[in-house]
Design an enzyme around this catalytic site. Structure first.
Site, PDB file in Angstrom:
ATOM      1  N   ASP A 149     -10.005  -5.476   4.094  1.00  0.00           N
ATOM      2  CA  ASP A 149     -10.175  -6.244   2.978  1.00  0.00           C
ATOM      3  C   ASP A 149     -11.409  -6.957   3.120  1.00  0.00           C
ATOM      4  O   ASP A 149     -12.263  -7.406   2.098  1.00  0.00           O
ATOM      5  CB  ASP A 149      -9.161  -6.733   2.274  1.00  0.00           C
ATOM      6  CG  ASP A 149      -8.365  -5.721   1.418  1.00  0.00           C
ATOM      7  OD1 ASP A 149      -8.909  -4.900   0.481  1.00  0.00           O
ATOM      8  OD2 ASP A 149      -7.020  -5.527   1.634  1.00  0.00           O
ATOM      9  N   HIS A 187       0.755  -1.194  -0.096  1.00  0.00           N
ATOM     10  CA  HIS A 187       0.141   0.111   0.129  1.00  0.00           C
ATOM     11  C   HIS A 187       0.809   1.440  -0.055  1.00  0.00           C
ATOM     12  O   HIS A 187       0.489   2.370   0.398  1.00  0.00           O
ATOM     13  CB  HIS A 187      -0.755  -0.219   1.187  1.00  0.00           C
ATOM     14  CG  HIS A 187      -2.229  -0.817   1.146  1.00  0.00           C
ATOM     15  ND1 HIS A 187      -3.050  -0.507   0.252  1.00  0.00           N
ATOM     16  CD2 HIS A 187      -2.705  -1.973   1.420  1.00  0.00           C
ATOM     17  CE1 HIS A 187      -4.040  -1.418  -0.044  1.00  0.00           C
ATOM     18  NE2 HIS A 187      -3.725  -2.449   0.661  1.00  0.00           N
ATOM     19  N   GLU A 195      -7.898 -12.466   3.221  1.00  0.00           N
ATOM     20  CA  GLU A 195      -8.617 -11.203   3.559  1.00  0.00           C
ATOM     21  C   GLU A 195      -9.807 -11.062   2.462  1.00  0.00           C
ATOM     22  O   GLU A 195     -10.094 -10.104   1.971  1.00  0.00           O
ATOM     23  CB  GLU A 195      -7.508 -10.031   3.431  1.00  0.00           C
ATOM     24  CG  GLU A 195      -6.810  -9.985   2.188  1.00  0.00           C
ATOM     25  CD  GLU A 195      -5.598  -8.885   2.291  1.00  0.00           C
ATOM     26  OE1 GLU A 195      -5.644  -8.028   2.966  1.00  0.00           O
ATOM     27  OE2 GLU A 195      -4.568  -9.250   1.397  1.00  0.00           O
TER      28      GLU A 195
END
Ligand code: 3PY
Ligand code: MG
Length: 259
Positions: free
Chosen positions: A174, A43, A148
């Site tokens: 997620d 990320h 996730e």
């Protein structure tokens, strides 16, 4: 991995995500007594080149540096391992094949098919005896696989059956999105699904890990048997500190200073 926290006789590791590629942040995490920090390549646009000073800083402060790679790709995993990173975290594992692929990238044969070069930092640039390097590298590598999504949860038992997984990490954000409740990480259905994964990990003898962004969340997941807790981020902690300072100053002087 060092486990600095204890609750009811069980030990836990705690560390924040790092979104800034600064070795100073890594050193600060070590000095603060965290067990690890997670350099996040998923990320952030953190590049493999950025990792080198972070690895050196972690070694200097006896902090474990986990690297979350951007995807389940051989190159990313290989670059990190060749640099001497021991803990690799792989996002979005959905099925047994994904898990097997990640594990294969992590280990030299016969356990896997990690690309083999002994002229890299993890082999002391070839100074380490070649016969010693391969088993030592395999022994020190720890793979953290992220589940996730609902598909990963449906396949949790077959994922956990893949040999050698160090930690199964549950990504609440997620997962909440996959359940149609984006961002609602404390929704009953999301928490129930996460607890189900923790129980499956227990049954399979694999450590469970997760993410949280409040101190209450740390305590809650510790009581649920999660052993590895990745916390918020360097920037989130910094934002909290500067916001609190500003409020404190406003309380003292009665007006909003321009800081
Ligand atoms: C998630 O919550 O999805 C995560 O990946 C946490 O890091
Ligand atoms: Mg995620």
């Amino acid at each position: 991995m060092r486990t600095s926290l204890e609750l009811a006789g069980r030990r836990f590791s705690l560390g924040p995500f790092l979104k800034c590629p600064h070795p100073e942040m890594v050193e600060a995490c070590g000095l603060a007594g965290f067990d690890f920090a997670v350099a996040d390549m998923e990320h952030t646009p953190l590049s493999p080149r950025d990792l080198y000073p972070l690895v050196l800083a972690a070694e200097r402060r006896a902090l474990e540096l986990v690297v979350r790679v951007p995807a389940n790709e051989e190159s990313y995993i290989k670059w990190c391992l060749d640099l001497g990173v021991r803990y690799i975290q792989v996002p979005f594992v959905q099925c047994r094949e994904d898990a097997e692929k990640a594990m294969s990238h992590g280990y030299f044969g016969p356990a896997g098919e990690r690309g083999l070069c002994r002229f890299v930092r993890s082999a002391d640039f070839s100074a380490e005896d070649r016969a010693a390097y391969l088993p030592r590298a395999n022994a020190q590598t720890k793979m953290i696989l992220q589940v996730e999504g609902v598909r990963g949860v449906e396949n949790i038992d077959e994922i956990l059956a893949v040999p050698g997984i160090d930690t199964l990490f549950i990504g609440p954000y997620d997962l909440s999105q996959s359940l149609g409740k984006p961002g609602q990480i404390w929704d009953d259905e999301v928490v129930a699904m996460m607890r189900r994964i923790v129980r499956a990990c227990d049954a399979a003898g694999v450590k469970a890990g997760t993410f949280t962004d409040t101190p209450e969340g740390i305590r809650f997941w510790m009581t649920q048997g999660v052993q590895l807790i990745e916390y918020a981020s360097d920037l989130n902690l910094f934002m909290g500190a500067v916001t609190a300072l500003k409020q404190q100053v406003v309380g003292l002087v009665g007006s909003a200073p321009a800081i």
